[in-house]
Design a protein around this motif. Structure first.
Motif, PDB file in Angstrom:
ATOM      1  N   GLN A 366      -6.285 -64.234  26.349  1.00 42.14           N
ATOM      2  CA  GLN A 366      -5.310 -63.205  26.690  1.00 42.14           C
ATOM      3  C   GLN A 366      -4.763 -63.421  28.098  1.00 42.14           C
ATOM      4  O   GLN A 366      -5.445 -63.985  28.943  1.00 42.14           O
ATOM      5  CB  GLN A 366      -5.990 -61.835  26.581  1.00 42.14           C
ATOM      6  N   ASN A 367      -3.558 -62.958  28.309  1.00 41.77           N
ATOM      7  CA  ASN A 367      -2.992 -63.050  29.668  1.00 41.77           C
ATOM      8  C   ASN A 367      -3.742 -62.111  30.610  1.00 41.77           C
ATOM      9  O   ASN A 367      -4.176 -61.044  30.223  1.00 41.77           O
ATOM     10  CB  ASN A 367      -1.520 -62.611  29.663  1.00 41.77           C
ATOM     11  N   ARG A 368      -3.848 -62.594  31.826  1.00 46.20           N
ATOM     12  CA  ARG A 368      -4.461 -61.738  32.850  1.00 46.20           C
ATOM     13  C   ARG A 368      -3.653 -61.855  34.124  1.00 46.20           C
ATOM     14  O   ARG A 368      -3.198 -62.947  34.471  1.00 46.20           O
ATOM     15  CB  ARG A 368      -5.884 -62.225  33.169  1.00 46.20           C
ATOM     16  N   LEU A 369      -3.528 -60.734  34.814  1.00 46.51           N
ATOM     17  CA  LEU A 369      -2.913 -60.748  36.135  1.00 46.51           C
ATOM     18  C   LEU A 369      -4.005 -60.351  37.119  1.00 46.51           C
ATOM     19  O   LEU A 369      -4.602 -59.283  36.980  1.00 46.51           O
ATOM     20  CB  LEU A 369      -1.762 -59.742  36.187  1.00 46.51           C
ATOM     21  N   ILE A 370      -4.283 -61.250  38.062  1.00 47.62           N
ATOM     22  CA  ILE A 370      -5.381 -60.979  38.995  1.00 47.62           C
ATOM     23  C   ILE A 370      -4.804 -60.834  40.397  1.00 47.62           C
ATOM     24  O   ILE A 370      -4.150 -61.739  40.909  1.00 47.62           O
ATOM     25  CB  ILE A 370      -6.413 -62.131  38.969  1.00 47.62           C
ATOM     26  N   LEU A 371      -5.035 -59.698  40.995  1.00 47.20           N
ATOM     27  CA  LEU A 371      -4.605 -59.493  42.389  1.00 47.20           C
ATOM     28  C   LEU A 371      -5.834 -59.589  43.263  1.00 47.20           C
ATOM     29  O   LEU A 371      -6.735 -58.748  43.147  1.00 47.20           O
ATOM     30  CB  LEU A 371      -3.966 -58.116  42.541  1.00 47.20           C
ATOM     31  N   ARG A 372      -5.887 -60.625  44.097  1.00 48.99           N
ATOM     32  CA  ARG A 372      -7.056 -60.804  44.971  1.00 48.99           C
ATOM     33  C   ARG A 372      -6.759 -60.185  46.322  1.00 48.99           C
ATOM     34  O   ARG A 372      -5.853 -60.622  47.034  1.00 48.99           O
ATOM     35  CB  ARG A 372      -7.363 -62.287  45.175  1.00 48.99           C
ATOM     36  N   LEU A 373      -7.549 -59.183  46.678  1.00 46.43           N
ATOM     37  CA  LEU A 373      -7.352 -58.521  47.970  1.00 46.43           C
ATOM     38  C   LEU A 373      -8.002 -59.322  49.072  1.00 46.43           C
ATOM     39  O   LEU A 373      -7.540 -59.347  50.193  1.00 46.43           O
ATOM     40  CB  LEU A 373      -8.005 -57.144  47.941  1.00 46.43           C
ATOM     41  N   GLN A 374      -9.145 -59.902  48.766  1.00 51.55           N
ATOM     42  CA  GLN A 374      -9.877 -60.700  49.734  1.00 51.55           C
ATOM     43  C   GLN A 374     -10.977 -61.462  49.021  1.00 51.55           C
ATOM     44  O   GLN A 374     -11.363 -61.057  47.946  1.00 51.55           O
ATOM     45  CB  GLN A 374     -10.477 -59.814  50.840  1.00 51.55           C
ATOM     46  N   PRO A 375     -11.472 -62.546  49.561  1.00 51.30           N
ATOM     47  CA  PRO A 375     -11.112 -63.073  50.871  1.00 51.30           C
ATOM     48  C   PRO A 375      -9.791 -63.870  50.848  1.00 51.30           C
ATOM     49  O   PRO A 375      -9.018 -63.769  51.786  1.00 51.30           O
ATOM     50  CB  PRO A 375     -12.278 -64.000  51.220  1.00 51.30           C
ATOM     51  N   LEU A 381      -1.452 -65.297  37.818  1.00 51.51           N
ATOM     52  CA  LEU A 381      -1.095 -64.868  36.472  1.00 51.51           C
ATOM     53  C   LEU A 381      -1.632 -65.931  35.529  1.00 51.51           C
ATOM     54  O   LEU A 381      -1.278 -67.103  35.655  1.00 51.51           O
ATOM     55  CB  LEU A 381       0.427 -64.756  36.347  1.00 51.51           C
ATOM     56  N   GLU A 382      -2.491 -65.544  34.624  1.00 51.23           N
ATOM     57  CA  GLU A 382      -3.045 -66.543  33.702  1.00 51.23           C
ATOM     58  C   GLU A 382      -2.227 -66.563  32.411  1.00 51.23           C
ATOM     59  O   GLU A 382      -2.035 -65.521  31.778  1.00 51.23           O
ATOM     60  CB  GLU A 382      -4.508 -66.206  33.396  1.00 51.23           C
ATOM     61  N   VAL A 383      -1.754 -67.756  32.097  1.00 50.74           N
ATOM     62  CA  VAL A 383      -0.936 -67.903  30.895  1.00 50.74           C
ATOM     63  C   VAL A 383      -1.518 -69.019  30.025  1.00 50.74           C
ATOM     64  O   VAL A 383      -2.274 -69.865  30.508  1.00 50.74           O
ATOM     65  CB  VAL A 383       0.532 -68.257  31.237  1.00 50.74           C
ATOM     66  N   THR A 384      -1.142 -69.010  28.765  1.00 49.97           N
ATOM     67  CA  THR A 384      -1.628 -70.050  27.862  1.00 49.97           C
ATOM     68  C   THR A 384      -0.542 -71.111  27.690  1.00 49.97           C
ATOM     69  O   THR A 384       0.624 -70.779  27.470  1.00 49.97           O
ATOM     70  CB  THR A 384      -1.991 -69.431  26.503  1.00 49.97           C
ATOM     71  N   ILE A 385      -0.948 -72.363  27.795  1.00 49.27           N
ATOM     72  CA  ILE A 385       0.006 -73.465  27.608  1.00 49.27           C
ATOM     73  C   ILE A 385      -0.615 -74.512  26.678  1.00 49.27           C
ATOM     74  O   ILE A 385      -1.798 -74.426  26.345  1.00 49.27           O
ATOM     75  CB  ILE A 385       0.352 -74.162  28.938  1.00 49.27           C
ATOM     76  N   LYS A 386       0.172 -75.498  26.353  1.00 49.13           N
ATOM     77  CA  LYS A 386      -0.345 -76.606  25.558  1.00 49.13           C
ATOM     78  C   LYS A 386      -1.024 -77.589  26.498  1.00 49.13           C
ATOM     79  O   LYS A 386      -0.496 -77.911  27.559  1.00 49.13           O
ATOM     80  CB  LYS A 386       0.812 -77.309  24.846  1.00 49.13           C
ATOM     81  N   ASP A 387      -2.181 -78.027  26.111  1.00 48.58           N
ATOM     82  CA  ASP A 387      -2.883 -79.046  26.880  1.00 48.58           C
ATOM     83  C   ASP A 387      -2.004 -80.304  26.864  1.00 48.58           C
ATOM     84  O   ASP A 387      -1.546 -80.713  25.799  1.00 48.58           O
ATOM     85  CB  ASP A 387      -4.212 -79.348  26.161  1.00 48.58           C
ATOM     86  N   ARG A 394      -3.134 -78.280  21.351  1.00 49.08           N
ATOM     87  CA  ARG A 394      -4.360 -77.647  21.866  1.00 49.08           C
ATOM     88  C   ARG A 394      -3.939 -76.685  22.950  1.00 49.08           C
ATOM     89  O   ARG A 394      -3.219 -77.081  23.874  1.00 49.08           O
ATOM     90  CB  ARG A 394      -5.281 -78.687  22.492  1.00 49.08           C
ATOM     91  N   LEU A 395      -4.401 -75.470  22.858  1.00 45.24           N
ATOM     92  CA  LEU A 395      -3.964 -74.464  23.828  1.00 45.24           C
ATOM     93  C   LEU A 395      -5.021 -74.250  24.892  1.00 45.24           C
ATOM     94  O   LEU A 395      -6.212 -74.362  24.628  1.00 45.24           O
ATOM     95  CB  LEU A 395      -3.692 -73.146  23.095  1.00 45.24           C
ATOM     96  N   ARG A 396      -4.548 -73.955  26.072  1.00 43.86           N
ATOM     97  CA  ARG A 396      -5.529 -73.572  27.077  1.00 43.86           C
ATOM     98  C   ARG A 396      -4.907 -72.674  28.141  1.00 43.86           C
ATOM     99  O   ARG A 396      -3.699 -72.681  28.356  1.00 43.86           O
ATOM    100  CB  ARG A 396      -6.178 -74.818  27.660  1.00 43.86           C
ATOM    101  N   ARG A 397      -5.787 -71.890  28.766  1.00 49.14           N
ATOM    102  CA  ARG A 397      -5.301 -70.928  29.749  1.00 49.14           C
ATOM    103  C   ARG A 397      -5.273 -71.570  31.131  1.00 49.14           C
ATOM    104  O   ARG A 397      -6.247 -72.181  31.540  1.00 49.14           O
ATOM    105  CB  ARG A 397      -6.251 -69.725  29.756  1.00 49.14           C
ATOM    106  N   ILE A 398      -4.148 -71.457  31.809  1.00 46.71           N
ATOM    107  CA  ILE A 398      -4.094 -71.971  33.181  1.00 46.71           C
ATOM    108  C   ILE A 398      -3.603 -70.874  34.131  1.00 46.71           C
ATOM    109  O   ILE A 398      -2.889 -69.968  33.724  1.00 46.71           O
ATOM    110  CB  ILE A 398      -3.178 -73.204  33.335  1.00 46.71           C
ATOM    111  N   PRO A 399      -4.004 -70.986  35.365  1.00 44.47           N
ATOM    112  CA  PRO A 399      -3.545 -69.981  36.342  1.00 44.47           C
ATOM    113  C   PRO A 399      -2.240 -70.376  37.013  1.00 44.47           C
ATOM    114  O   PRO A 399      -2.084 -71.501  37.447  1.00 44.47           O
ATOM    115  CB  PRO A 399      -4.691 -69.968  37.362  1.00 44.47           C
TER     116      PRO A 399
END
Ligand code: BG6
Length: 486
Positions: A366-375, A381-387, A394-399
């Motif tokens: 699944q897609n994820r949006l990660i907001l890193r406050l620190q450090p 934004l994690e999305v799925t692409i073709k390897d 072949r699908l895989r999730r990349i940031p």
């Protein structure tokens, strides 16, 4: 752009917050050229320091908390010339006339009183400020947390300060709101087409908000033991992050418009009380362990008291009962002596509605949006692409990763720098209004009551872990996992 002439009066001028945050923040703003010549910093404390004694304190604080390479002699000299000190017995009479005459020489300057002291002193200090006629049309007061221990005591503080200052003069600080990523959350949500249409229960599965620290209580045990993770971090910092994540778009980026929307979120939080607290909350205390390869002591040992039942970790499954968020859990957690210092907001989107790929493509994430406050502040934004490559689909999730330091080549200013300038400028957008604080307590008070009423179990966790297994169970029971386990 320079701010206007100001007098910043710091009660608690020889305290820990002044040393660690306020003085270094003002020094940095001075280096950046943002302070006008007519900007003074007036330390106030009951300690009988002379002017030189206080300058020594300021120099020591800067040499401890500012990088040596940034402490240029010229900048230091200019900064020290702004610094004054007045010894004041804040609950008595002595020192007040001296403070009054020093302030009188500041004429029309914006006058900011910063209460970096225990909240028991907020009322007496406000009263004296009124009594000695120190309030001008350009006066403001900044209140540091904790704002009370519960709804009732917060109300008493607001009443006492409110007798002397108007609400538009009161700046209740939550330094998390000054963090760059937190402000970026608003930019991301409301300055892009992309996210807002998806920002609801139709597309979002759940949200995780984690504020993890690897440090223990250190020498703040006296304060911390009367507070615990719930009052120290959750009631303020985490609930503010929750509000900014969940609020409706305000009609303008202005103090009351933003705060009205945050208030609605707080009011829509589903009540947790003795009927469901065992199921929705986990409290825990750290025991001995090992953090970053070093052995670490347990909380009771750090405190030098073997009976304390104060929590150093809390996890909550919160729900917001409104049209946008019904059925979307917000998993909140914070603790000391965890694996590492990391704070993040993780927005987990729902799975796609139909998978056109066959089993050889692998499991779809699944897609994820990660907001890193620190450090390392940034957004992923994690999305799925073709390897890549000829191996078929072949699908895989990349940031898709954006690190602020890498992108902008500068490290972010400390939250206090931004917030102190906002006080001088008179911008309350990133400060809490009285009704917000009250609403946050209204949600937290029944949880404390339930813990006491049910005598809810205090879990323990080894230092250097992610908290007790009960916190993992809290989310896994719903078929989900914390970010670090996924
Ligand atoms: C403070 C808490 O408000 O925030 C501390 O009282 C905590 O216990 C601190 O350590 C964390 O702030 P930051 O900015 O280091 O995440």
């Amino acid at each position: 752009i320079q701010v206007s002439a100001f007098d910043l009066v710091v009660f608690g001028g020889t305290g820990d917050l002044a040393a660690r945050k306020l003085l270094p923040a003002m020094f940095q703003r001075d280096r950046a050229g943002q302070l006008p010549d007519e900007g003074r910093i007036i330390g106030v404390s009951r300690r009988a320091l002379g002017h030189d004694g206080y300058l020594d304190f300021v120099k020591k604080s800067l040499s401890t908390y500012v990088k040596a390479s940034e402490l240029e002699p010229e900048a230091l000299k200019r900064f020290l010339a702004r610094v004054h000190f007045v010894p004041v017995d804040v609950t008595g009479e002595s020192g007040w006339p001296e403070l009054a005459s020093l302030l009188a020489s500041g004429n029309e300057a914006v006058r900011c009183f910063y209460f970096a002291v225990s909240p028991d002193l907020f009322a007496p200090i406000s009263e004296r400020i009124g009594q000695f006629g120190l309030i001008t049309d350009h006066s403001r007061v900044v209140l540091e947390k904790p704002l009370g221990k519960n709804g009732e005591s917060a109300h008493a503080v607001n009443e006492a300060v409110g007798k002397v200052f108007n609400e538009h003069q009161i700046y209740r600080i939550d330094h998390y709101l000054g963090k760059e990523t937190v402000q970026n959350l608003m930019a991301l949500r409301f300055a892009n087409r992309l996210f807002e249409p998806l920002w609801n229960s139709t597309h979002i599965d759940h949200v995780q908000i984690t504020v993890a620290e690897d440090i223990g209580v250190g020498d703040r045990g006296g304060y911390y033991d009367t507070s615990g993770a719930m009052r120290d971090m959750l009631q303020n910092h985490i609930m503010q992050l929750l509000c900014l994540t969940a609020m409706e778009p305000p009609d303008a980026f202005e103090a009351d418009a933003v705060r009205d929307e945050k208030l609605k979120v707080l009011k829509a939080l589903k009540r947790i009380d003795e009927r469901n607290a065992e199921h929705m909350t986990v409290r825990a205390q750290y025991r001995a362990g090992s953090v970053g390869g070093q052995p670490s002591a347990g909380y009771l040992e750090d405190l030098g008291n073997d009976t304390s039942s104060t929590e150093t970790f809390v996890a909550i499954r919160a729900e917001i009962a409104n049209w946008r968020w019904a059925g979307v859990p917000f998993y909140l957690r914070t603790g000391k002596r965890l694996t590492k210092r990391t704070s993040e907001i993780v927005v987990n989107f729902r799975p796609i509605s139909h998978n056109i790929f066959d089993a050889t493509a692998g499991r779809l994430s699944q897609n994820r949006l990660i907001l890193r406050l620190q450090p390392d502040e940034g957004v992923t934004l994690e999305v799925t692409i073709k390897d890549p490559g000829p191996g078929g689909m072949r699908l895989r999730r990349i940031p898709l990763d954006m690190s602020f330091v890498e992108t902008f080549g500068v490290s972010n200013p400390d939250a206090y720098e931004r917030l102190l300038m906002d006080v001088i400028r008179g911008n309350q957008t990133l400060f809490m209004r009285a009704d917000e604080v009250a609403a946050a307590w209204q949600w937290v008070d029944p949880i404390h009551a339930a813990w006491a009423h049910n005598d809810q179990r205090m879990h323990t966790y080894a230092g250097g872990t992610w908290g007790p297994s009960a916190a993992i169970a809290l989310i896994e029971r719903d078929g989900r996992t914390w970010l670090e386990d996924s």
